[in-house]
Design a protein around this motif. Structure first.
Motif, PDB file in Angstrom:
ATOM      1  N   ILE A  68       0.690  -1.194  -0.202  1.00 23.27           N
ATOM      2  CA  ILE A  68      -0.170   0.006   0.208  1.00 23.27           C
ATOM      3  C   ILE A  68       0.909   1.118  -0.036  1.00 23.27           C
ATOM      4  N   THR A  69       0.691   2.273  -1.001  1.00 28.02           N
ATOM      5  CA  THR A  69       1.353   3.389  -0.980  1.00 28.02           C
ATOM      6  C   THR A  69       0.752   4.301  -0.124  1.00 28.02           C
ATOM      7  N   VAL A  70       1.647   4.978   0.871  1.00 28.66           N
ATOM      8  CA  VAL A  70       1.305   5.838   1.797  1.00 28.66           C
ATOM      9  C   VAL A  70       1.853   7.162   1.433  1.00 28.66           C
ATOM     10  N   GLN A  71       1.184   8.418   1.444  1.00 28.72           N
ATOM     11  CA  GLN A  71       1.564   9.561   1.295  1.00 28.72           C
ATOM     12  C   GLN A  71       1.529  10.702   2.325  1.00 28.72           C
ATOM     13  N   LEU A  72       2.507  11.128   2.828  1.00 27.31           N
ATOM     14  CA  LEU A  72       2.595  12.384   3.645  1.00 27.31           C
ATOM     15  C   LEU A  72       2.301  13.611   2.919  1.00 27.31           C
ATOM     16  N   GLN A  73       1.605  14.618   3.191  1.00 23.03           N
ATOM     17  CA  GLN A  73       1.433  15.603   2.170  1.00 23.03           C
ATOM     18  C   GLN A  73       1.161  16.844   2.970  1.00 23.03           C
ATOM     19  N   ALA A  74       1.789  17.971   2.854  1.00 16.75           N
ATOM     20  CA  ALA A  74       1.696  19.366   3.243  1.00 16.75           C
ATOM     21  C   ALA A  74       0.508  19.977   2.443  1.00 16.75           C
ATOM     22  N   GLN A  75      -0.551  20.380   3.068  1.00 17.13           N
ATOM     23  CA  GLN A  75      -1.678  20.943   2.354  1.00 17.13           C
ATOM     24  C   GLN A  75      -1.198  22.044   1.762  1.00 17.13           C
ATOM     25  N   PHE A 101       7.455  -1.318   6.211  1.00 20.25           N
ATOM     26  CA  PHE A 101       7.571  -0.395   5.249  1.00 20.25           C
ATOM     27  C   PHE A 101       8.896  -0.648   4.506  1.00 20.25           C
ATOM     28  N   THR A 102       8.994  -0.239   3.152  1.00 19.66           N
ATOM     29  CA  THR A 102       9.921  -0.202   2.366  1.00 19.66           C
ATOM     30  C   THR A 102      10.009   1.232   1.781  1.00 19.66           C
ATOM     31  N   VAL A 103      11.091   1.851   1.156  1.00 22.67           N
ATOM     32  CA  VAL A 103      11.363   3.004   0.689  1.00 22.67           C
ATOM     33  C   VAL A 103      11.753   2.789  -0.636  1.00 22.67           C
ATOM     34  N   GLU A 104      10.853   3.821  -1.576  1.00 24.29           N
ATOM     35  CA  GLU A 104      11.176   3.633  -3.046  1.00 24.29           C
ATOM     36  C   GLU A 104      11.216   5.251  -3.492  1.00 24.29           C
ATOM     37  N   ASP A 105      12.293   5.667  -2.665  1.00 23.66           N
ATOM     38  CA  ASP A 105      12.521   7.127  -2.716  1.00 23.66           C
ATOM     39  C   ASP A 105      13.809   7.760  -3.325  1.00 23.66           C
ATOM     40  N   SER A 121       9.301  -1.353  10.846  1.00 17.54           N
ATOM     41  CA  SER A 121       8.143  -1.153  11.188  1.00 17.54           C
ATOM     42  C   SER A 121       7.719   0.505  11.161  1.00 17.54           C
ATOM     43  N   ALA A 122       8.616   1.338  11.012  1.00 19.20           N
ATOM     44  CA  ALA A 122       8.480   2.771  11.138  1.00 19.20           C
ATOM     45  C   ALA A 122       9.313   3.309  10.070  1.00 19.20           C
ATOM     46  N   ALA A 123       8.662   4.641   9.658  1.00 27.14           N
ATOM     47  CA  ALA A 123       9.428   5.454   8.648  1.00 27.14           C
ATOM     48  C   ALA A 123       9.719   6.741   9.288  1.00 27.14           C
ATOM     49  N   SER A 124      10.813   7.427   8.911  1.00 27.66           N
ATOM     50  CA  SER A 124      10.840   8.680   9.519  1.00 27.66           C
ATOM     51  C   SER A 124      11.831   9.366   8.409  1.00 27.66           C
ATOM     52  N   HIS A 125      12.109  10.833   8.682  1.00 27.88           N
ATOM     53  CA  HIS A 125      12.931  11.644   7.937  1.00 27.88           C
ATOM     54  C   HIS A 125      14.300  11.494   7.908  1.00 27.88           C
ATOM     55  N   THR A 126      14.950  11.646   7.007  1.00 26.69           N
ATOM     56  CA  THR A 126      16.672  11.364   6.850  1.00 26.69           C
ATOM     57  C   THR A 126      17.450  12.936   7.221  1.00 26.69           C
ATOM     58  N   SER A 127      16.775  14.025   7.046  1.00 28.62           N
ATOM     59  CA  SER A 127      17.207  15.092   7.353  1.00 28.62           C
ATOM     60  C   SER A 127      16.482  16.098   7.769  1.00 28.62           C
ATOM     61  N   LYS A 128      16.702  17.346   8.212  1.00 26.52           N
ATOM     62  CA  LYS A 128      15.700  18.296   8.667  1.00 26.52           C
ATOM     63  C   LYS A 128      15.499  19.397   7.487  1.00 26.52           C
ATOM     64  N   GLY A 129      15.626  18.849   6.004  1.00 25.77           N
ATOM     65  CA  GLY A 129      15.192  19.758   5.145  1.00 25.77           C
ATOM     66  C   GLY A 129      13.848  19.848   5.113  1.00 25.77           C
ATOM     67  N   HIS A 130      13.244  20.789   4.268  1.00 28.28           N
ATOM     68  CA  HIS A 130      11.850  21.158   3.803  1.00 28.28           C
ATOM     69  C   HIS A 130      11.347  20.041   3.219  1.00 28.28           C
ATOM     70  N   LYS A 131      10.019  19.945   3.468  1.00 30.11           N
ATOM     71  CA  LYS A 131       9.342  18.499   2.735  1.00 30.11           C
ATOM     72  C   LYS A 131       7.931  19.043   2.539  1.00 30.11           C
ATOM     73  N   VAL A 134       5.959  13.072   0.896  1.00 28.68           N
ATOM     74  CA  VAL A 134       6.958  11.876   1.200  1.00 28.68           C
ATOM     75  C   VAL A 134       6.060  10.529   0.865  1.00 28.68           C
ATOM     76  N   ARG A 135       6.409   9.821   0.172  1.00 31.00           N
ATOM     77  CA  ARG A 135       5.941   8.537  -0.140  1.00 31.00           C
ATOM     78  C   ARG A 135       6.581   7.407   0.330  1.00 31.00           C
ATOM     79  N   VAL A 136       5.978   6.454   0.972  1.00 25.34           N
ATOM     80  CA  VAL A 136       6.358   5.014   1.296  1.00 25.34           C
ATOM     81  C   VAL A 136       5.547   4.016   1.100  1.00 25.34           C
ATOM     82  N   ILE A 137       6.075   2.720   1.065  1.00 24.58           N
ATOM     83  CA  ILE A 137       5.338   1.436   0.708  1.00 24.58           C
ATOM     84  C   ILE A 137       5.116   0.784   1.927  1.00 24.58           C
TER      85      ILE A 137
END
Length: 611
Positions: A68-75, A101-105, A121-131, A134-137
Motif C-alpha cells: 500500500i502506498t502511503v503519502q504524507l502531504q503538506a496541504q 515499510f519499504t522506501v522507494e524514494d 515497522s516505522a518510517a521517518s525523515h533523513t534530514s531536517k530539510g523542508h518537505k 513523502v511517499r513510502v510503501i
C-alpha cells in the motif's frame, strides 16, 4: 582558576551529551519515540490545532501481503514540514506497530526504523530539510485476527511546533479481490478522507479501485453512492437534465444535492457529480451572475486524486481559495470520466450580502477542465431559476441562461454600434454630397439621416445600459462593464457637445469638428471591444462561432471604410465625374454594405437568442 576550568569541563560535557540527541532528531533516527510518536523536544508540547498535513493511503481496505502506498502531504506547499515519523497501527488499539515499510524514494527523504523489535515497522525523515510530500510503501503482514488499521504520523514543522497522531482514513481487512492501480479517468476509483476540522483550503483523498466483477463485498460501487432518492422529500436537488438520476445515468447527469443534518449545530451534507475532465463545482449566489459566490469544487489533482476545495469568486476570474474550515466526511470518486464528491459542511454559506443556511440563494453548478488541481474556465453553467432555501427540501429548476434581459442588452448594443451607429457615421463622413441642397428645415438629407440614426443609437445604448444594471444591481467585474460605462459616458457627451457647437463658419469650428470625429472613433472602438467581451461571456459553443462571426462583422466594416476612403481620395483628383455618377456609386456601395451588415447582424442576434 580551577573553578573556571571545572565550569568549562562541565559545560563541554553537557554539550557533548546533547549532541547525539540533537543529531538523532535531525537525522530521523527517533526510535525513542516509537511508543507515543512524541518528539523529545523540550517546550510547550504538541500542537492542539488541526494539522496542516495529511496522511493518505491508496486504498480503503487491505489483505495479507498487500503493498500500500502511503503519502504524507503538506496541504500548503509554502508551509512544509521538516521531520516526521510514521507507523501503521490497529484502529483504537494499543499502539503496537503493524506490518513493515519499504522506501522507494530517489530523493532519500525517508528511512526505516525498528520499533518494538520489529524491523522496518516505522518510517521517518533523513534530514531536517523542508518537505512537502513523502511517499513510502507499507506491506501488510499475515494477520491471525484481521483488524482495521490506520496510519499514524507525527509532523515536525520546527523544534517547538509539531503535531502528534495525525491519522489516515481507516483501512478495513477485506478478503474479497481488490485491484489497485494508479487512479485514472477510466478506472472505478473511490476516494475518502478522515474527518477534518481545519483551516486547510483543500483536502486530498485516497483511492481504492473496485473490481466489480469480484465476489460481493461490503464496499459500495461508486455509482450507488449518489442518487436522486429523497429529492424533494428529504433533500434539495438541482440537476441537468431535470430529474436525472446519477445512479442510473451518471455519464449524462450533472447533479448536486443538499441535506440538512439534525443536531445542535447546523450541518449540511452536500453531494455533487457530473461528467468532466477536470472538475465539477457548485456555489451559492445572491443573483444569477458570476461574482461574490460561495463555492465548493470537486477537482482532480495532478496525481489523479480528488480534492475538495472551498473558494469565493470575486468576478469572472479564477475564484479565490478559502480555508476548507468545518468540513467532515469527505468522499470522492471517479468512474468512467464522472467526477463525484460527498461531504458534510458546518461552514455557514456566506456571500457579500447575506450569510447562513436558512437564507435563500441562487444555486450555480459548473464543470470544466483543470490543470494540476487548478481549475480553468468552465465549459457550462447551470443556474437555478429562483432563490432556494436549502433547509427546505425541493426540486430546483434550471433558469434560462443567459437571462432574456441579458440577451436584450446584448442585442440592443449590437444593433446600436454595429448597424445604426455605423450607418450614421458613414453618412456624416462620405455621403454629404448625396442629394445636396435637398432636405427639410434648412438641413441637408445627409444631416437629417445622420442625426436620426445617431439618436436611435444613443437611445438603444441608454436602454441597454439601464436594463442590465437594473437586473444585475451591482458590478459584475471584468473588462466588460468598464468598457460599457465608458461607451455610455462618451455616447451622452457626443450629442450634448453637438447641441452647443458653434456655427459652420466660426473660426473655432474646427475644434468641434476634431472633437466630434475623434470621440466617435473612440466610442466605436470601445463599443466593439465591449461587444467582443460580452459575446465571450455568453458564447458557450465549442468553436466559439459567435466570436468568429463578430470578427467577420468588424472586417466587413473595415473593408468598406477603406473602399469609401479610397474612392473619396480619388474623387479629389478626378474633377470630371458628374455628381449623379458619384451619388450612384455611393448609394450602390452603401446598399451592398447594408446587405452584408444585416446578414452579420441577424446571424449574431440568432446566436445570442440561442446561447
Amino acid at each position: 582558576m580551577d573553578r573556571v576550568a571545572s565550569l568549562i569541563v562541565v559545560g563541554a560535557a553537557v554539550v557533548l551529551a546533547a549532541l547525539p540527541v540533537v543529531w538523532s532528531y535531525s537525522s530521523g533516527a527517533v526510535t525513542g519515540s516509537c511508543g507515543d510518536l512524541t518528539p523529545g523536544h523540550s517546550g510547550g508540547g504538541a500542537q492542539t490545532n488541526p494539522a496542516p498535513f495529511t496522511v493518505t493511503a491508496d486504498r480503503l481496505s487491505y489483505q495479507d501481503g498487500d503493498r500500500i502506498t502511503v503519502q504524507l502531504q503538506a496541504q500548503d506547499p509554502s508551509s512544509p514540514f521538516m521531520g516526521f515519523m510514521l507507523q501503521a497501527r490497529e484502529e483504537g488499539g494499543d499502539g503496537i506497530p503493524l506490518g513493515s515499510f519499504t522506501v522507494e524514494d530517489q530523493d532519500h527523504l525517508a528511512q526505516l526504523l525498528t520499533c518494538n523489535g520489529a524491523p522496518n515497522s516505522a518510517a521517518s525523515h533523513t534530514s531536517k530539510g523542508h518537505k512537502t510530500s513523502v511517499r513510502v510503501i507499507w506491506t501488510a503482514a499475515a494477520s491471525v485476527q484481521p483488524k482495521p488499521i490506520q496510519f499514524s504520523a507525527t509532523f515536525v514543522r520546527s523544534y517547538s511546533t509539531y503535531w502528534v497522531g495525525v491519522r489516515s482514513p481507516s483501512l478495513s481487512y477485506n478478503n474479497s479481490t481488490i485491484s489497485v492501480s494508479t487512479p485514472s479517468y477510466s478506472n472505478d476509483s473511490v476516494f475518502t478522507t478522515p474527518s477534518y476540522n481545519n483551516d486547510s483550503s483543500t483536502t486530498a483523498v485516497s483511492t481504492v479501485n473496485v473490481n466489480t466483477s469480484s465476489s460481493p463485498s461490503t464496499t459500495k460501487t461508486p455509482a450507488s453512492l449518489i442518487s436522486s432518492a429523497g429529492c424533494g422529500v428529504s433533500k434539495v436537488c438541482f440537476s441537468e437534465p431535470l430529474d436525472c438520476d446519477p445512479a442510473v445515468s451518471s455519464s449524462s447527469c450533472y447533479f448536486m444535492s443538499a441535506l440538512m443534518r439534525p443536531g445542535s449545530q447546523p450541518a449540511v451534507q452536500f453531494e455533487v457529480t457530473g461528467p468532466s475532465t477536470g472538475y465539477v463545482a457548485f456555489g451559492f449566489s445572491d443573483d444569477q451572475m458570476m461574482g461574490n459566490d460561495d463555492i465548493y469544487i470537486c477537482v482532480v489533482n495532478s496525481s489523479g486524486m480528488v480534492q475538495v476545495q472551498h473558494a469565493f469568486s470575486t468576478g469572472r476570474k479564477t475564484p479565490h481559495t478559502l480555508p476548507l474550515g468545518n468540513v467532515t466526511d469527505v468522499r470522492g470518486w471517479m468512474k468512467d470520466g464522472v467526477i463525484s464528491c460527498s461531504f458534510t459542511s458546518m461552514n455557514p454559506i456566506s456571500t457579500q450580502r447575506t450569510s447562513g443556511f436558512n437564507t435563500p440563494y441562487y444555486i450555480m453548478m459548473v464543470h470544466g477542465p483543470s490543470l494540476d488541481g487548478q481549475i480553468r474556465i468552465h465549459s457550462s453553467t447551470f443556474i437555478s431559476d429562483t432563490k432556494v432555501d436549502i433547509s427546505h427540501p425541493q426540486l430546483v429548476d434550471k433558469a434560462a441562461w443567459p437571462p432574456n434581459i441579458i440577451k436584450a442588452h446584448g442585442a440592443l448594443m449590437l444593433i446600436a454600434w454595429m448597424t445604426t451607429g455605423t450607418l450614421g457615421m458613414l453618412f456624416a463622413r462620405y455621403l454629404k454630397g448625396v442629394a445636396k441642397g435637398q432636405g427639410c428645415w434648412d438641413k441637408d438629407v445627409w444631416f437629417l439621416v445622420h442625426v436620426g440614426l445617431m439618436i436611435l443609437t444613443v437611445v438603444a445604448t441608454s436602454i441597454a445600459f439601464i436594463i442590465v444594471f437594473s437586473h444585475v444591481r451591482g458590478w459584475s467585474g471584468g473588462a466588460h462593464p468598464v468598457l460599457g460605462c465608458l461607451v455610455m459616458i462618451l455616447c451622452l457627451m457626443q450629442p450634448a457637445v453637438a447641441v452647443f457647437r458653434c456655427t459652420p463658419h466660426h473660426h473655432l469650428r474646427f475644434l468641434f469638428n476634431w472633437y466630434h470625429s475623434l470621440n466617435a472613433v473612440a466610442i466605436k472602438g470601445l463599443a466593439v471591444a465591449a461587444i467582443f467581451t460580452g459575446l465571450k461571456m455568453i458564447d458557450g459553443t465549442e468553436d466559439k462561432w459567435l466570436m468568429k462571426v463578430m470578427g467577420g462583422f468588424v472586417a466587413w466594416e473595415v473593408l468598406f471604410y477603406i473602399l469609401f476612403d479610397l474612392h473619396s481620395r480619388w474623387l479629389h483628383k478626378d474633377t470630371e465625374e458628374s455628381d449623379s455618377a458619384k451619388d450612384s456609386w455611393y448609394l450602390m456601395v452603401l446598399g451592398l454594405f447594408s446587405l452584408g451588415n444585416l446578414t452579420f447582424l441577424i446571424a449574431l442576434l440568432v446566436g445570442i437568442g440561442m446561447s
